[in-house]
Design an enzyme around this catalytic site. Structure first.
Site, PDB file in Angstrom:
ATOM      1  N   SER A 155      95.338  -0.435 -23.040  1.00  0.00           N
ATOM      2  CA  SER A 155      94.608   0.767 -23.462  1.00  0.00           C
ATOM      3  C   SER A 155      93.121   0.536 -23.728  1.00  0.00           C
ATOM      4  O   SER A 155      92.344   1.472 -23.665  1.00  0.00           O
ATOM      5  CB  SER A 155      95.271   1.358 -24.698  1.00  0.00           C
ATOM      6  OG  SER A 155      95.387   0.387 -25.706  1.00  0.00           O
ATOM      7  N   HIS A 203     100.168   4.359 -21.013  1.00  0.00           N
ATOM      8  CA  HIS A 203      98.965   4.803 -20.297  1.00  0.00           C
ATOM      9  C   HIS A 203      99.148   4.815 -18.776  1.00  0.00           C
ATOM     10  O   HIS A 203      98.187   5.010 -18.044  1.00  0.00           O
ATOM     11  CB  HIS A 203      97.761   3.923 -20.668  1.00  0.00           C
ATOM     12  CG  HIS A 203      97.164   4.264 -21.989  1.00  0.00           C
ATOM     13  ND1 HIS A 203      96.306   5.326 -22.164  1.00  0.00           N
ATOM     14  CD2 HIS A 203      97.314   3.691 -23.208  1.00  0.00           C
ATOM     15  CE1 HIS A 203      95.937   5.388 -23.435  1.00  0.00           C
ATOM     16  NE2 HIS A 203      96.530   4.408 -24.093  1.00  0.00           N
ATOM     17  N   LYS A 207     100.709  11.317 -24.417  1.00  0.00           N
ATOM     18  CA  LYS A 207      99.460  11.078 -23.690  1.00  0.00           C
ATOM     19  C   LYS A 207      99.408  12.031 -22.487  1.00  0.00           C
ATOM     20  O   LYS A 207      99.184  13.218 -22.691  1.00  0.00           O
ATOM     21  CB  LYS A 207      99.329   9.603 -23.343  1.00  0.00           C
ATOM     22  CG  LYS A 207      99.077   8.810 -24.650  1.00  0.00           C
ATOM     23  CD  LYS A 207      98.819   7.356 -24.497  1.00  0.00           C
ATOM     24  CE  LYS A 207      98.408   6.789 -25.849  1.00  0.00           C
ATOM     25  NZ  LYS A 207      99.278   5.723 -26.316  1.00  0.00           N
TER      26      LYS A 207
HETATM   27  C1  LIG Z   1      99.874   5.283 -27.622  1.00  0.00           C
HETATM   28  C2  LIG Z   1     100.731   4.133 -27.373  1.00  0.00           C
HETATM   29  C3  LIG Z   1     101.976   4.009 -28.010  1.00  0.00           C
HETATM   30  C4  LIG Z   1     102.443   4.969 -29.079  1.00  0.00           C
HETATM   31  O1  LIG Z   1     102.810   6.203 -28.566  1.00  0.00           O
HETATM   32  P1  LIG Z   1     102.903   7.458 -29.528  1.00  0.00           P
HETATM   33  O2  LIG Z   1     103.766   8.403 -28.792  1.00  0.00           O
HETATM   34  O3  LIG Z   1     101.518   7.955 -29.750  1.00  0.00           O
HETATM   35  O4  LIG Z   1     103.544   6.993 -30.797  1.00  0.00           O
HETATM   36  C5  LIG Z   1     102.772   2.925 -27.691  1.00  0.00           C
HETATM   37  N1  LIG Z   1     102.363   2.004 -26.785  1.00  0.00           N
HETATM   38  C6  LIG Z   1     101.173   2.081 -26.167  1.00  0.00           C
HETATM   39  C7  LIG Z   1     100.776   1.036 -25.186  1.00  0.00           C
HETATM   40  C8  LIG Z   1     100.314   3.145 -26.442  1.00  0.00           C
HETATM   41  O5  LIG Z   1      99.132   3.207 -25.840  1.00  0.00           O
END
Ligand SMILES: *Cc1c(COP(=O)(O)O)cnc(C)c1O
Length: 393
Positions: free
Chosen positions: A181, A209, A240
């Protein structure tokens, strides 16, 4: 002196170190432009890659589900919290991902912290990529398994660690983010999957992502690399690109069956709201039907990277729409973000230590399908002006 004086001291320490993050609140929906403090601001900070967070069809699906099922699930999944919407959603995700089965969670963080302790325990060993997401690290801590950290994207190091340590665990697991990320680079999943087969280690990828971004119609990293059947567990988020809320794990039917018996967020925390589940279901249906938003996302990402590079910025090693602008100096990075917000009306997050290593501070830009070519030009111009003012160009 009170028992809680330490709280005030800790806050002051964070402020002194420049690591206290003020929280801004939006007065509008998510979108290319948002309203903050009554001002319209160009938003290059959200993970709403495809614009589903405020998509009319997705909203309608949520509203209809709320009309039918109400706003709350009412209980944990194993008691009375499972709605037919959850089941429909899980079937849809499994088929979209070409996996046997899927289990939804209330968030991606909970999907990781709930699933990893079911897969491995104190007699097992985990090979974890150096830059894995915090929720993976939490899940591994909860699992009490032995842990070996291998170097970022380094399959030679992973091979070496497997040779050296595989026998220290009964079961073994390799776990990695799919898309990282902070840098936007991609895990070498084909080699990792091979190593998993060679060393009898399960392979788990967190594709938070990658969904909606990589692969055919946004099916994610496993599809991107054509690895169907070679990755044991695909985990993802609905918050996301999917635009709503929740997380999931996809794998074999037996694995999902076991998770329903053992994963603590499934057993001890109330279910995802039916309205959110219905929104997610609709977003995935839209992704299946039409990949135009995904193509627009990649077009905007290419436009943004090219504009920044032409202006003289270093955009790091990203292979995805995540666009870091490598500013390196911590103080200047924070200052640049402030200047962009106050003087240029651009929301762009500063990423500094400890989120990334010291000396690698950056502004991270997240383009989306919603941005127009003019929006991207606006952002590049804003960075060019402010970067020049701070002597970064
Ligand atoms: C955002 C993210 C999460 C967490 O996801 P949420 O649904 O916001 O709790 C887990 N792993 C990665 C790699 C992320 O970027």
């Amino acid at each position: 002196m009170t028992k809680l004086d330490w709280v005030t001291r800790d806050i002051q320490e964070l402020k002194n170190a420049g690591r206290y993050v003020p929280i801004r609140s939006l007065q509008s929906s998510q979108g290319a432009w948002v309203t903050i403090d009554g001002k319209r601001i160009l938003n290059l900070c959200s993970n709403n890659y495809l614009g589903f967070a405020n998509n009319p069809e997705v909203k309608k699906a949520a509203i209809d589900a709320i009309e039918k099922y109400g706003v709350g699930a009412g209980a944990v999944r194993s008691i009375a919290g499972t709605s037919e919407v959850h089941n429909r959603l899980e079937k849809k995700v499994a088929s979209f991902k070409h996996m046997e089965a899927c289990l939804s969670f209330q968030g991606g963080l909970l999907a990781n912290s709930g699933t990893l302790p079911v897969l491995v325990g104190k007699d097992d060993i985990v090979f974890s990529e150096e830059l894995n997401h915090a929720s993976i690290i939490d899940g591994l801590r909860l699992s009490s398994s032995k842990r070996v950290v291998y170097r970022h994207l380094d399959t030679e190091d992973l091979r070496k660690q497997l040779k050296e340590h595989r026998k220290e665990g009964i079961r073994a697991l390799i776990v990695t983010d799919g898309v990282f990320s902070m840098d936007g680079d991609i895990a070498p999943l084909p080699e990792i999957a091979e190593l998993g087969i060679e060393h009898d280690a399960m392979v788990y990828v967190d594709d938070a992502h990658g969904e909606g971004v990589l692969g055919d119609h946004g099916r994610g990293i496993v599809n991107h690399f054509n690895l169907a059947g070679k990755v044991d567990i695909e985990m993802g988020t609905f918050s996301k690109a999917i635009g709503s809320m929740g997380g999931f794990v996809a794998g074999s039917s037996d694995l999902v069956d076991l998770l329903k018996q053992r994963a603590r967020p499934f057993l001890f925390s109330s279910a995802l709201n039916p309205g959110d589940a219905a929104a997610v279901l609709k977003s995935i249906e839209l992704m299946e039907k039409d990949d135009t938003p995904i193509r627009m996302l990649w077009e905007n990402a290419a436009r943004l990277k090219k504009g920044l590079q032409d202006a003289g910025f270093d955009t790091g090693r990203s292979k995805t729409p995540i666009t870091p602008v490598m500013t390196t100096d911590e103080k200047k990075t924070v200052e640049l973000s402030k200047m962009l917000y106050q003087d240029e009306g651009l929301l762009a997050s500063p990423i500094v230590y400890p989120t990334v290593a010291q000396g690698t501070a950056r502004i991270r830009l997240m383009p989306s399908a919603l941005h127009s070519a003019e929006d991207i030009k606006y952002a590049v111009d804003a960075l060019r002006h402010s970067g020049a003012r701070l002597g970064l160009l």
